[in-house]
Design a protein around this motif. Structure first.
Motif, PDB file in Angstrom:
ATOM      1  N   THR A 236      -4.289  -7.067  -0.067  1.00 19.21           N
ATOM      2  CA  THR A 236      -3.255  -6.948  -1.088  1.00 19.21           C
ATOM      3  C   THR A 236      -3.601  -5.839  -2.071  1.00 19.21           C
ATOM      4  OG1 THR A 236      -2.829  -9.333  -0.964  1.00 19.21           O
ATOM      5  CG2 THR A 236      -1.993  -8.156  -2.898  1.00 19.21           C
ATOM      6  N   TRP A 237      -2.736  -4.839  -2.164  1.00 23.53           N
ATOM      7  CA  TRP A 237      -2.849  -3.807  -3.192  1.00 23.53           C
ATOM      8  C   TRP A 237      -2.226  -4.378  -4.455  1.00 23.53           C
ATOM      9  CZ3 TRP A 237      -3.130  -2.820   1.811  1.00 23.53           C
ATOM     10  CH2 TRP A 237      -3.960  -1.778   2.247  1.00 23.53           C
ATOM     11  N   GLY A 238      -3.044  -4.620  -5.456  1.00 26.28           N
ATOM     12  CA  GLY A 238      -2.587  -5.327  -6.638  1.00 26.28           C
ATOM     13  C   GLY A 238      -2.043  -4.433  -7.721  1.00 26.28           C
ATOM     14  N   ARG A 239      -2.120  -4.929  -8.952  1.00 24.48           N
ATOM     15  CA  ARG A 239      -1.600  -4.209 -10.116  1.00 24.48           C
ATOM     16  C   ARG A 239      -2.744  -3.516 -10.854  1.00 24.48           C
ATOM     17  NH1 ARG A 239       0.087  -9.281 -11.214  1.00 24.48           N
ATOM     18  NH2 ARG A 239      -0.952  -9.196 -13.261  1.00 24.48           N
ATOM     19  N   PRO A 240      -2.511  -2.335 -11.373  1.00 22.55           N
ATOM     20  CA  PRO A 240      -3.562  -1.626 -12.113  1.00 22.55           C
ATOM     21  C   PRO A 240      -4.081  -2.403 -13.320  1.00 22.55           C
ATOM     22  CG  PRO A 240      -1.777  -0.135 -11.555  1.00 22.55           C
ATOM     23  CD  PRO A 240      -1.296  -1.518 -11.214  1.00 22.55           C
TER      24      PRO A 240
END
Length: 492
Positions: free
Chosen positions: A291-295
């Protein structure tokens, strides 16, 4: 990448002698000429799937570093420097016999248990909630009958708080005292201390009680409203009692931090690296999840995968063509294994988006290299990596007549780092997952590392590989393409 034994057990004597000589990729004597370049240009910054892989790696590195800057009052990485990285400007002054050492990647401060310490002015307002944390390691021969303090902040007579080993309890404690020394309250861990083992400690005072976390897990607590201002200095490696310095620490201390608030349990898990170990996992036997999450939320970045599933997820995340239908049609599996990738690259059946690269000298950032274990390793078909950079021709260690060795920086997902921290040639070819030479202390999962790929001087094609610059010649003798086929491809 699972071999069934520690990579440390695969080392040959030649692996620890010298760093080897590094030359440019092109123009090296005795190497086969590279084929004409393919129509995918050598532009690393514009390779979309490499950028997506790098983004995941960078967030996992922040997790591993315990990145939490909010309300950081003091931060001393102790990486060979006394500097305060929080911006507070409270550099440490080192006392007698405090020395810089390199037991862990980046280094730490080693103390002799007698006179050594490091100190600065008071850091936190001890009349308000605060948190203090550190990585600590009692020396293997430390005296367990003596109290030893890792971190304290002091008044003129006594320490306001102490993060320490308590000989009466035989374990780690977080302790607070009254200004007149008449009372103390301790949060005590439940397990005994292990000598020579790195442990993360965090002590929290929230205004009504104290909590002690060991390796990111709550291990002790106690109610207390003790409240007074300790303005006589912040110390690493000693405490104060009856106006004198006592309880000198015998061992090493690393990454000391102080926060001007009470951190929550999830924040402590982050600072301790526990979240990193939970979010970045080399996974076998369960469905993968990347999962590419939130910065703005480090904990939202998750990589639970093995080598092949991680790179498949990278392609899926980057390109619209990388669908279930594409992989099923060309690899007969929606998430191919490493051996499936290798076979498809070799046979030319990987579909229109993946073109085979035959020569090692033709590798470019973003290319995929698949190794087929050929049925030799139970539970694993092989290993697949993405090229981050071809560092150049490597010689002087584990050379083979008629073959040229290339040092290749890779992005991958692995069960063990590519290398062994502390060996002579490791610093030039490190792995981001490496913490120390001790098994169990290092990280797994996605990261950057270095592998050594060999090319036949006659053809320029792959001839064998090594796991890292620290893998010995004896192991590489068994890793030829006849034993374990290798194939590479480029996204086009």
């Amino acid at each position: 990448m699972t071999e069934g034994v520690s990579r440390r057990g695969l080392l040959g004597g030649a692996a620890i002698v010298g760093a080897g000589a590094l030359a440019g990729v092109t123009g090296s004597a005795g190497t086969a000429a590279a084929e004409p370049p393919l129509d995918t240009p050598f532009t690393p910054v514009s390779v979309p799937h490499l950028l997506e892989a790098e983004q995941m790696v960078q967030y996992q590195r922040l997790l591993a570093a315990g990145h939490l800057p909010a309300d950081l009052a003091g931060h001393w990485p102790l990486d060979g420097s006394p500097a305060d990285r929080s911006g507070g400007g409270r550099a440490l002054t080192l006392g007698p016999n405090a020395t810089w050492s390199a037991l862990r990647a980046g280094g730490e401060l080693t103390l002799d248990g007698t006179t050594a310490y490091a100190a600065t002015t008071s850091v936190v307002d001890t009349t308000a909630p605060f948190t203090v944390s550190a990585w600590v390691r009692l020396a293997p021969d430390a005296d367990t009958t003596a109290m030893q303090t890792a971190v304290s902040q002091d008044g003129t007579t006594a320490s306001r708080f102490l993060l320490q080993y308590d000989d009466n309890a035989g374990t780690w404690v977080f302790k607070v005292r009254s200004a007149d020394q008449s009372s103390k309250v301790s949060a005590v861990a439940s397990s005994p201390v292990a000598l020579g083992v790195w442990t993360h400690l965090a002590g929290v005072w929230d205004g009504t009680g104290i909590r002690l976390y060991v390796d990111g897990v709550l291990r002790g607590s106690a109610d207390t409203g003790l409240d007074w201002a300790a303005t006589a200095g912040f110390n690493i490696g000693r405490a104060r009692w009856n106006g004198a310095y006592v309880n000198f620490f015998d061992g090493a201390v690393d990454d000391v931090r102080a926060y001007g608030r009470a951190l929550t349990a999830p924040e402590i898990a982050l600072v301790a690296g526990r979240t990193a170990r939970e979010n970045n996992v080399y996974l076998i036997g369960s469905p993968s999840s990347v999962t590419w999450g939130r910065p703005d939320d480090l904990t939202s970045w998750v990589a639970h995968a093995r080598c092949s599933s991680f790179l498949t997820w990278v392609l899926r995340h980057t390109y619209g063509w990388a669908t279930d239908d594409y992989f099923t049609a060309n690899f007969q599996d929606r998430i191919p294994e490493a051996a499936d990738y290798r076979k498809a690259f070799t046979d030319g059946t990987a579909g229109p988006r993946l073109r085979r690269i035959r020569k090692v000298a033709d590798l470019r950032p973003g290319d995929l290299i698949a190794v087929d274990y050929n049925g030799q390793v139970e539970g694993s078909t092989g290993h697949i990596v993405m090229v981050r950079e071809v560092k150049g021709v490597f010689s002087g260690t584990a050379d083979f007549t008629g073959e040229t060795q290339y040092a290749v920086e890779v992005v991958d997902c692995t069960s063990e780092p590519h290398g062994v921290y502390g060996l002579t040639n490791y610093p030039s070819y490190p792995d981001t997952r490496m913490v120390s030479r001790t098994d169990g202390e290092n990280f797994e999962g996605v990261g950057y590392g270095h592998m050594m790929f060999y090319a036949s001087d006659a053809t320029g094609e792959f001839s064998r590989y090594r796991w890292s610059v620290n893998t010995g010649r004896t192991t590489a003798e068994k890793l030829t393409v006849a034993d374990r086929p290798i194939a590479a491809a480029r996204v086009v």
